[in-house]
Design a protein around this motif. Structure first.
Motif, short mmCIF file in Angstrom:
data_model
loop_
_atom_site.label_atom_id
_atom_site.label_comp_id
_atom_site.label_asym_id
_atom_site.label_seq_id
_atom_site.Cartn_x
_atom_site.Cartn_y
_atom_site.Cartn_z
N HIS A 112 -10.80 -25.77 24.10
CA HIS A 112 -10.54 -26.45 25.37
C HIS A 112 -11.41 -25.83 26.47
N ARG A 116 -14.51 -27.62 28.42
CA ARG A 116 -14.48 -27.73 29.89
C ARG A 116 -15.73 -27.10 30.49
N ARG A 311 5.90 -29.40 31.04
CA ARG A 311 5.46 -28.20 30.32
C ARG A 311 6.58 -27.69 29.42
N CYS A 366 -7.24 -31.35 36.94
CA CYS A 366 -7.95 -32.59 36.63
C CYS A 366 -9.47 -32.41 36.62
C1 HEM Z 1 -6.40 -40.29 41.39
C2 HEM Z 1 -6.86 -40.04 40.21
C3 HEM Z 1 -6.41 -38.95 39.31
C4 HEM Z 1 -5.29 -38.15 39.36
C5 HEM Z 1 -4.19 -38.15 40.39
C6 HEM Z 1 -5.36 -37.26 38.22
C7 HEM Z 1 -4.42 -36.30 37.94
C8 HEM Z 1 -4.50 -35.41 36.89
C9 HEM Z 1 -3.54 -34.36 36.61
C10 HEM Z 1 -2.28 -34.09 37.41
C11 HEM Z 1 -3.97 -33.69 35.52
C12 HEM Z 1 -3.30 -32.47 34.88
C13 HEM Z 1 -2.24 -32.86 33.86
C14 HEM Z 1 -1.50 -31.67 33.31
O1 HEM Z 1 -1.73 -30.54 33.71
O2 HEM Z 1 -0.64 -31.90 32.43
C15 HEM Z 1 -5.19 -34.32 35.08
C16 HEM Z 1 -5.93 -33.92 33.99
C17 HEM Z 1 -7.09 -34.55 33.59
N1 HEM Z 1 -7.77 -35.56 34.25
FE1 HEM Z 1 -7.19 -36.46 35.93
N2 HEM Z 1 -6.48 -37.54 37.50
C18 HEM Z 1 -7.17 -38.56 38.13
C19 HEM Z 1 -8.36 -39.14 37.76
C20 HEM Z 1 -9.12 -38.74 36.70
C21 HEM Z 1 -10.39 -39.30 36.33
C22 HEM Z 1 -11.09 -40.42 37.10
C23 HEM Z 1 -10.80 -38.65 35.20
C24 HEM Z 1 -12.04 -38.82 34.39
C25 HEM Z 1 -13.09 -39.49 34.73
C26 HEM Z 1 -9.78 -37.67 34.88
C27 HEM Z 1 -9.83 -36.80 33.81
C28 HEM Z 1 -8.89 -35.85 33.52
C29 HEM Z 1 -8.94 -35.02 32.33
C30 HEM Z 1 -10.02 -35.04 31.25
C31 HEM Z 1 -7.81 -34.20 32.38
C32 HEM Z 1 -7.39 -33.15 31.35
C33 HEM Z 1 -7.92 -31.81 31.78
C34 HEM Z 1 -7.53 -30.70 30.85
O3 HEM Z 1 -6.51 -30.78 30.15
O4 HEM Z 1 -8.27 -29.72 30.83
N3 HEM Z 1 -8.79 -37.74 35.81
N4 HEM Z 1 -5.50 -35.35 35.94
#
Ligand code: HEM
Length: 413
Positions: A112, A116, A311, A366
């Protein structure tokens, strides 16, 4: 705090009018938001209502620990030793049931961190601007042209097409010319995410749900095997190939991106457009374009499109003076934590307690945060190009994991 740019009569009358108007408009915006939550996801609505008065952290029968305080929520997200994604209560548990233990191990393991780090350059502020322009630029220009011609556009529909375009592009999936193909990508992600709606009390999926989910995943990832072989190095699937992650994990990650990057982005965009209109604060932004960064941040804070983060408690620990035991689960109610500081206000400066909790925190923060902010900025700039806009009609989405608008019709005022 004034949100009107109109000249005023005598000072006191002016203040009273402004305060009353601001309160009325805030109430109007809050009612629309509440309606979205209620129509979209009754379970979520009930949970948020019930947890409003539980205090910063509380133990709720059948659900586990519920956290509503932003500082405690960040403490949980940053403590990777005590809190994990892979066990019951974490989203990794859902993924492992669909893609096997390799995917579960991925969330908490060295791969992971490696991925990243290896993909970080695809998600910087500069890369986000390039990606959004490449995958969505022409669409924004077309929307602006429709508005200038006096037509009404559906912002909610546009956000679904734009989200599909964006994730397909960043993954390295083949380009399509028709918008319907991208609506399809979005709809598949929405259907898959909706299967997670019954998992608030347990992330253990029933066999029939796993079967339904696998069928949807087949559709989402139909083009992944080809793209995995041919996608360029500036795409996620290209990076997966270069890192030798293998096709099964690449399929899982492609699905993760479709889920993570579509509904949240679409919801955050259309709700920010609505909030700016309903509070009347689009006039403040038009008068002072430097408020754009605040407007986008406030839209994300108030809408919090990922309203709950789960979690698994991996080992005994203490949070906010309460003792949590290994094997329990925690629900971080980010929606309440983010909204605690007050209503949408483009004049509100950065809030240190919440930081960017709407994007999570810690090692799973994110990845698409810059992309999400850039998309919302582009949409607001597009709508405001003709001056103020009005919303002749709107309709909330029903039965969805992430509350949003099914339709949000916008025209130049
Ligand atoms: C308003 C838009 C967005 C919000 C509010 C949001 C919110 C979040 C949140 C809260 C997490 C963490 C989840 C956790 O810890 O369980 C997350 C993870 C992630 N988001 Fe977003 N997201 C948004 C848009 C996007 C977009 C546009 C992409 C990709 C183009 C994206 C890709 C990812 C990825 C790949 C993860 C996983 C990261 C990891 O586990 O290392 N997100 N997002």
């Amino acid at each position: 705090m004034s949100h009107s740019t109109r000249p005023c009569p005598p000072a006191l009358t002016c203040t009273i009018i402004h305060v009353t108007t601001t309160r009325t408009r805030t109430g109007h915006a809050e009612r629309h938001e509440a309606r979205l939550l209620w129509a979209g996801n009754r379970g979520l609505y009930a949970l948020l209502q019930a947890a409003r008065h539980t205090g910063p952290i509380a133990r709720v029968p059948r659900l586990g620990w519920v956290v509503t305080d932003p500082v405690l929520a960040r403490q949980v997200l940053n403590d990777h030793a005590a809190f994990g994604m892979a066990g019951e209560g974490g989203v990794g548990h859902l993924w492992s049931q669909l893609f096997g233990d390799e995917m579960a191990a991925f969330f908490g393991g060295a791969r992971h961190a490696e991925l990243r780090t290896g993909a970080r350059d695809l998600f910087t502020e500069a890369s986000a601007r390039t990606l959004v322009e490449r995958s969505q630029g022409a669409h924004y220009r077309a929307l602006a042209a429709h508005l200038k011609a006096g037509e009404t556009i559906d912002v909610a529909d546009a956000t679904r097409v734009l989200a599909g375009r964006l994730v397909s592009d960043v993954l390295g999936l083949p380009n399509r010319t028709d918008d319907d193909a991208y609506r399809q990508v979005f709809a598949s992600g929405e259907r898959l995410a909706a299967l997670a709606m019954g998992t608030t009390a347990s992330t253990e999926l029933a066999d029939d749900v796993i079967q339904q989910a696998r069928t949807i995943v087949e559709g989402i990832t139909a083009n992944v095997p080809d793209a995995y072989l041919t996608a360029g190095p500036d795409t996620i699937l290209g990076r997966c190939r270069e890192m030798g992650l293998g096709l099964p994990l690449a399929r899982g990650l492609a699905t993760l991106l479709v889920i993570a990057g579509t509904e949240t982005g679409a919801s955050g965009t259309s709700r920010t457009v609505a909030l700016l209109h309903d509070t009347g604060q689009q006039h403040d932004l038009l008068a002072d374009p430097a408020l754009m960064e605040n407007a986008v941040r406030e839209g994300l804070r108030v809408s919090t499109p990922a309203p709950v983060i789960g979690r698994h408690v991996a080992r005994d620990t203490t949070v906010g003076g309460r003792s949590l035991r290994a094997g329990e689960r925690v629900l971080l109610l980010t929606y309440l934590a983010d909204n605690g500081v007050g209503p949408f206000d483009v004049h509100r400066e950065y809030v240190p307690e919440t930081r960017q909790l709407w994007f999570g925190g810690g090692r799973h923060l994110c990845l698409g945060a810059a992309v999400a902010r850039t998309q919302i900025t582009r949409m607001l700039e597009t709508l405001l190009v003709t001056g103020p806009y009005r919303i002749p009609s709107r309709r909330p989405a029903r039965g969805v994991l992430v509350p949003t608008y099914a339709s949000l019709r916008v025209a130049a005022a």
